[in-house]
Design an enzyme around this catalytic site. Structure first.
Site, mmCIF file in Angstrom:
data_model
loop_
_atom_site.group_PDB
_atom_site.id
_atom_site.type_symbol
_atom_site.label_atom_id
_atom_site.label_comp_id
_atom_site.label_asym_id
_atom_site.label_seq_id
_atom_site.Cartn_x
_atom_site.Cartn_y
_atom_site.Cartn_z
ATOM 1 N N ARG A 106 -41.245 -66.837 64.532
ATOM 2 C CA ARG A 106 -41.221 -68.030 63.686
ATOM 3 C C ARG A 106 -41.690 -69.184 64.567
ATOM 4 O O ARG A 106 -40.995 -69.580 65.513
ATOM 5 C CB ARG A 106 -39.807 -68.268 63.156
ATOM 6 C CG ARG A 106 -39.650 -69.478 62.218
ATOM 7 C CD ARG A 106 -38.198 -69.563 61.776
ATOM 8 N NE ARG A 106 -37.900 -70.761 61.006
ATOM 9 C CZ ARG A 106 -37.938 -70.848 59.682
ATOM 10 N NH1 ARG A 106 -38.298 -69.787 58.967
ATOM 11 N NH2 ARG A 106 -37.634 -71.970 59.061
ATOM 12 N N HIS A 133 -45.949 -68.504 54.830
ATOM 13 C CA HIS A 133 -44.547 -68.042 54.886
ATOM 14 C C HIS A 133 -44.406 -66.845 53.938
ATOM 15 O O HIS A 133 -43.725 -66.919 52.918
ATOM 16 C CB HIS A 133 -43.623 -69.180 54.472
ATOM 17 C CG HIS A 133 -42.189 -68.985 54.852
ATOM 18 N ND1 HIS A 133 -41.714 -67.849 55.482
ATOM 19 C CD2 HIS A 133 -41.090 -69.798 54.686
ATOM 20 C CE1 HIS A 133 -40.422 -67.967 55.692
ATOM 21 N NE2 HIS A 133 -40.011 -69.127 55.218
ATOM 22 N N GLN A 136 -40.885 -65.446 52.591
ATOM 23 C CA GLN A 136 -40.252 -66.271 51.564
ATOM 24 C C GLN A 136 -40.802 -65.960 50.188
ATOM 25 O O GLN A 136 -40.065 -65.860 49.194
ATOM 26 C CB GLN A 136 -40.465 -67.754 51.886
ATOM 27 C CG GLN A 136 -39.871 -68.691 50.845
ATOM 28 C CD GLN A 136 -38.369 -68.595 50.776
ATOM 29 O OE1 GLN A 136 -37.689 -68.754 51.790
ATOM 30 N NE2 GLN A 136 -37.823 -68.342 49.597
ATOM 31 N N ASP A 224 -40.728 -77.637 47.612
ATOM 32 C CA ASP A 224 -40.239 -77.517 48.983
ATOM 33 C C ASP A 224 -39.892 -78.922 49.470
ATOM 34 O O ASP A 224 -40.188 -79.924 48.808
ATOM 35 C CB ASP A 224 -41.325 -76.886 49.872
ATOM 36 C CG ASP A 224 -40.790 -76.386 51.202
ATOM 37 O OD1 ASP A 224 -39.579 -76.509 51.461
ATOM 38 O OD2 ASP A 224 -41.599 -75.870 52.002
ATOM 39 N N CYS A 263 -37.214 -72.961 48.448
ATOM 40 C CA CYS A 263 -36.995 -72.058 49.584
ATOM 41 C C CYS A 263 -35.866 -72.518 50.501
ATOM 42 O O CYS A 263 -35.397 -71.734 51.321
ATOM 43 C CB CYS A 263 -38.285 -71.884 50.376
ATOM 44 S SG CYS A 263 -38.946 -73.405 51.082
ATOM 45 N N ARG A 291 -33.797 -62.931 50.352
ATOM 46 C CA ARG A 291 -34.440 -62.847 51.667
ATOM 47 C C ARG A 291 -33.927 -61.623 52.420
ATOM 48 O O ARG A 291 -34.694 -60.930 53.106
ATOM 49 C CB ARG A 291 -34.166 -64.123 52.488
ATOM 50 C CG ARG A 291 -34.844 -65.387 51.988
ATOM 51 C CD ARG A 291 -36.359 -65.344 52.148
ATOM 52 N NE ARG A 291 -36.765 -65.139 53.514
ATOM 53 C CZ ARG A 291 -36.884 -66.092 54.445
ATOM 54 N NH1 ARG A 291 -36.580 -67.349 54.136
ATOM 55 N NH2 ARG A 291 -37.292 -65.811 55.670
#
Length: 306
Positions: A106, A133, A136, A224, A263, A291
């Site tokens: 990450r 991402h 996600q 987001d 998210c 997730r």
């Protein structure tokens, strides 16, 4: 160099059948877990997790995923490895390849992720970069299909910054056949090359500066945070995105059974009102839970265990 397994770097590098296979396996894993079934499918396997950006859901979901599948996860922040003190990405990749079975990174720089994958003899997983991402989005799609049925032919509305999450939505639309409408300020549109890639593969991508136009009759509305870690001018970003708040009036334009996704982490009163994110259409905690199930399926797919 022959990779022992498959990388999971971007949805653009995965075919539609493999993406659907991962989603199907995630749903099966979730159903089995609800019945108390936790088969040790990754017994003895080890995942190295490197975090150059802070994380809640990515870290905990991968760590619990490995534990419940019988494996082990080792977590490092960017300053704990020699990678943070001058060792090359290539050398780190080769060393970790001798110790563990897969790496999750990450980080900010997507190029670093690609360099790690290029030099590793084991699968590398994208836990988030500034470009995309993908983990996600698989959780988002699993959540949508749980509540709304198959995503093919449906309409997803993205409202806000055309960021890394939005770009993974664009890639997914080309693979799974749904319409994606993005309402973004012109200066924050997604990268043109990402949109072009999807459209060349038949995706229906609509980009507008009007949140109302994007959300009208949509099956799902998603957004987001307005400011991400490391954004150099957060006040300016917030000012640009102020007209793009997802509020009750905007959600009312979507289909009556539309769901809201985010998210996380969220900032109530900025990109979304409390009335929406805490309201009956919000499925954010199902999304966060998913997730875990998606990470399990991704690791299993990368290690050729499904």
């Amino acid at each position: 160099m022959k990779i022992k397994g498959k990388h999971f770097l971007d949805l653009s590098a995965i075919d539609a059948a493999s993406l659907r296979h991962i989603l199907t396996k995630a749903a099966e894993i979730k159903a089995a877990r609800l019945q108390g079934q936790l088969p040790p499918l990754l017994a003895g396997k080890k995942l190295a997790m490197i975090f150059e950006k802070n994380s809640t859901r990515t870290r905990v979901s991968f760590e619990v995923a490995m534990m419940e599948l019988g494996g082990h996860a080792l977590s490092f922040n960017g300053n704990e490895l020699q990678l943070g003190r001058g060792e090359t990405v290539a050398d780190t990749a080769q060393v970790l390849s001798r110790y563990v079975d897969a790496i999750m990174l990450r980080c900010h720089d997507h190029g670093k992720l690609e360099e790690l994958a290029e030099n590793a003899a084991i699968p590398v997983i994208n836990g988030l970069t500034e470009f995309s991402h993908p983990c996600q989005i698989l959780a988002d799609i699993l959540t949508f299909e749980e509540h709304c049925g198959p995503i093919k032919g449906r309409t997803i509305a993205w409202v806000g910054d055309g960021n890394n999450v939005a770009q993974s939505w664009i890639q997914a639309s080309a693979l799974l056949g749904f319409t994606l409408r993005l309402a973004c300020p012109p200066q924050l549109n997604p990268l043109p090359e990402v949109v072009e890639w999807a459209r060349k593969r038949g995706a229906t991508i609509e980009i507008t500066s009007s949140p109302q136009e994007a959300v009208k009759d949509a099956d799902c509305v998603t957004t987001d945070t307005w400011v991400s870690m490391g954004d150099p001018e957060p006040e300016a970003q917030i000012a640009i995105l102020a007209p793009y708040q997802v509020n009750e009036a905007l959600m009312a334009l979507a289909r009556p059974k539309a769901i809201f996704l985010h998210c996380l982490p969220a900032h109530r009163g900025e990109e979304v009102t409390a009335g929406v994110i805490d309201g009956p259409q919000s499925k954010i905690f199902d999304e966060a839970e998913n997730r875990l199930h998606v990470q399990k399926a991704i690791v299993l797919w990368c290690l050729n265990a499904i």
